[in-house]
Design a protein around this motif. Structure first.
Motif, PDB file in Angstrom:
ATOM      1  N   UNK A  98     -33.614 -14.103  -8.737  1.00 50.28           N
ATOM      2  CA  UNK A  98     -32.861 -15.489  -8.770  1.00 50.28           C
ATOM      3  C   UNK A  98     -31.563 -15.301  -8.364  1.00 50.28           C
ATOM      4  N   UNK A  99     -30.768 -14.219  -8.818  1.00 48.78           N
ATOM      5  CA  UNK A  99     -29.273 -14.103  -8.124  1.00 48.78           C
ATOM      6  C   UNK A  99     -29.319 -13.653  -7.085  1.00 48.78           C
ATOM      7  N   UNK A 100     -30.166 -12.843  -6.344  1.00 46.70           N
ATOM      8  CA  UNK A 100     -30.077 -12.740  -4.985  1.00 46.70           C
ATOM      9  C   UNK A 100     -30.339 -13.892  -4.215  1.00 46.70           C
ATOM     10  N   UNK A 101     -31.483 -14.747  -4.719  1.00 45.79           N
ATOM     11  CA  UNK A 101     -31.730 -15.780  -3.865  1.00 45.79           C
ATOM     12  C   UNK A 101     -30.539 -17.098  -4.321  1.00 45.79           C
ATOM     13  N   UNK A 102     -29.875 -17.056  -5.267  1.00 47.25           N
ATOM     14  CA  UNK A 102     -29.172 -18.046  -5.181  1.00 47.25           C
ATOM     15  C   UNK A 102     -27.420 -17.517  -4.616  1.00 47.25           C
ATOM     16  N   UNK A 103     -27.460 -16.149  -4.573  1.00 51.27           N
ATOM     17  CA  UNK A 103     -26.223 -15.638  -3.762  1.00 51.27           C
ATOM     18  C   UNK A 103     -26.299 -15.871  -2.384  1.00 51.27           C
ATOM     19  N   UNK A 104     -27.525 -15.606  -1.408  1.00 52.56           N
ATOM     20  CA  UNK A 104     -27.824 -16.048  -0.302  1.00 52.56           C
ATOM     21  C   UNK A 104     -27.630 -17.264  -0.094  1.00 52.56           C
ATOM     22  N   UNK A 105     -28.104 -18.268  -0.856  1.00 51.17           N
ATOM     23  CA  UNK A 105     -28.012 -19.749  -0.870  1.00 51.17           C
ATOM     24  C   UNK A 105     -26.667 -20.240  -0.885  1.00 51.17           C
ATOM     25  N   UNK A 106     -25.817 -19.613  -1.685  1.00 47.97           N
ATOM     26  CA  UNK A 106     -24.262 -19.712  -1.982  1.00 47.97           C
ATOM     27  C   UNK A 106     -23.543 -19.472  -0.441  1.00 47.97           C
ATOM     28  N   UNK A 107     -24.047 -18.071   0.060  1.00 50.61           N
ATOM     29  CA  UNK A 107     -23.061 -17.569   1.103  1.00 50.61           C
ATOM     30  C   UNK A 107     -23.610 -18.372   2.328  1.00 50.61           C
ATOM     31  N   UNK A 108     -24.628 -18.713   2.432  1.00 59.44           N
ATOM     32  CA  UNK A 108     -25.277 -19.317   3.799  1.00 59.44           C
ATOM     33  C   UNK A 108     -25.385 -20.634   3.602  1.00 59.44           C
ATOM     34  N   UNK A 109     -25.717 -21.257   2.443  1.00 54.99           N
ATOM     35  CA  UNK A 109     -25.985 -22.960   2.413  1.00 54.99           C
ATOM     36  C   UNK A 109     -24.868 -23.590   1.915  1.00 54.99           C
ATOM     37  N   UNK A 152     -22.258 -12.553 -12.324  1.00 56.13           N
ATOM     38  CA  UNK A 152     -22.488 -12.414 -13.793  1.00 56.13           C
ATOM     39  C   UNK A 152     -23.873 -12.395 -14.299  1.00 56.13           C
ATOM     40  N   UNK A 153     -24.584 -13.156 -13.368  1.00 59.42           N
ATOM     41  CA  UNK A 153     -26.243 -13.280 -13.750  1.00 59.42           C
ATOM     42  C   UNK A 153     -26.733 -11.818 -13.290  1.00 59.42           C
ATOM     43  N   UNK A 154     -26.288 -11.226 -12.102  1.00 58.01           N
ATOM     44  CA  UNK A 154     -26.875  -9.992 -11.712  1.00 58.01           C
ATOM     45  C   UNK A 154     -26.350  -8.897 -12.552  1.00 58.01           C
ATOM     46  N   UNK A 155     -25.002  -8.954 -13.118  1.00 61.31           N
ATOM     47  CA  UNK A 155     -24.908  -7.816 -13.850  1.00 61.31           C
ATOM     48  C   UNK A 155     -25.788  -7.771 -15.226  1.00 61.31           C
ATOM     49  N   UNK A 156     -25.918  -9.059 -15.877  1.00 64.99           N
ATOM     50  CA  UNK A 156     -26.561  -9.012 -17.016  1.00 64.99           C
ATOM     51  C   UNK A 156     -28.036  -9.099 -16.660  1.00 64.99           C
ATOM     52  N   UNK A 157     -28.661  -9.244 -15.684  1.00 72.25           N
ATOM     53  CA  UNK A 157     -29.760  -9.000 -15.492  1.00 72.25           C
ATOM     54  C   UNK A 157     -30.256  -7.515 -15.286  1.00 72.25           C
ATOM     55  N   UNK A 158     -29.420  -6.687 -14.740  1.00 72.82           N
ATOM     56  CA  UNK A 158     -29.322  -5.442 -14.939  1.00 72.82           C
ATOM     57  C   UNK A 158     -29.379  -4.971 -16.203  1.00 72.82           C
ATOM     58  N   UNK A 159     -28.553  -5.516 -17.114  1.00 73.67           N
ATOM     59  CA  UNK A 159     -28.281  -5.054 -18.427  1.00 73.67           C
ATOM     60  C   UNK A 159     -29.714  -5.284 -19.137  1.00 73.67           C
TER      61      UNK A 159
END
Length: 128
Positions: free
Chosen positions: A15-26, A45-52
């Motif tokens: 979801x962080x990848x999807x939301x990041x792409x949406x933020x960057x492009x949309x 922070x979502x990605x950091x904590x997802x990896x955590x």
């Protein structure tokens, strides 16, 4: 419990990848610099904590009780911290005032901190 933690972590990462792409492009053209920065902070922070969570779910050095507590603190921390930033940024772009929702962001941040603190305490006690 490990399967739940691993799936939650990978779900948040996806979801962080999807939301990041949406933020960057949309959203780049719709948000002002401050709102875009807040949105990007939520993604980071979502990605950091997802990896955590993925690391947490793949380890056995914590007992189930403490692992579950860290999991819940981090999961609810992500939901409150990152998702409040997303909602606030998008609401501002839509000229909707949700400023009162801003109180949720530091609560989420506090939950993330408590998750890390609990992990540190458990590691210290186990290896002291």
């Amino acid at each position: 419990m490990n399967k739940t933690i691993l799936l939650t972590g990978t779900g948040f990462a996806l979801l962080a990848v999807i939301l990041g792409a949406f933020g960057s492009h949309g959203l780049r053209e719709l948000l002002d610099a401050r709102s875009l920065s807040a949105y990007e902070t939520g993604v980071e922070y979502q990605m950091y904590h997802a990896l955590f969570l993925i690391i947490l779910g793949g380890t056995d050095f914590l007992g189930d009780k403490h692992k579950k507590a860290v999991f819940y603190l981090v999961t609810f921390g992500i939901l409150l911290f990152s998702f409040s930033l997303y909602i606030l940024a998008i609401a501002k772009a839509m000229n909707v005032d949700l400023g009162a929702l801003g109180i949720i962001t530091p609560i989420g941040g506090t939950l993330l901190l408590l998750g890390w603190l609990l992990l540190a305490i458990r590691i210290f006690r186990q290896y002291a």
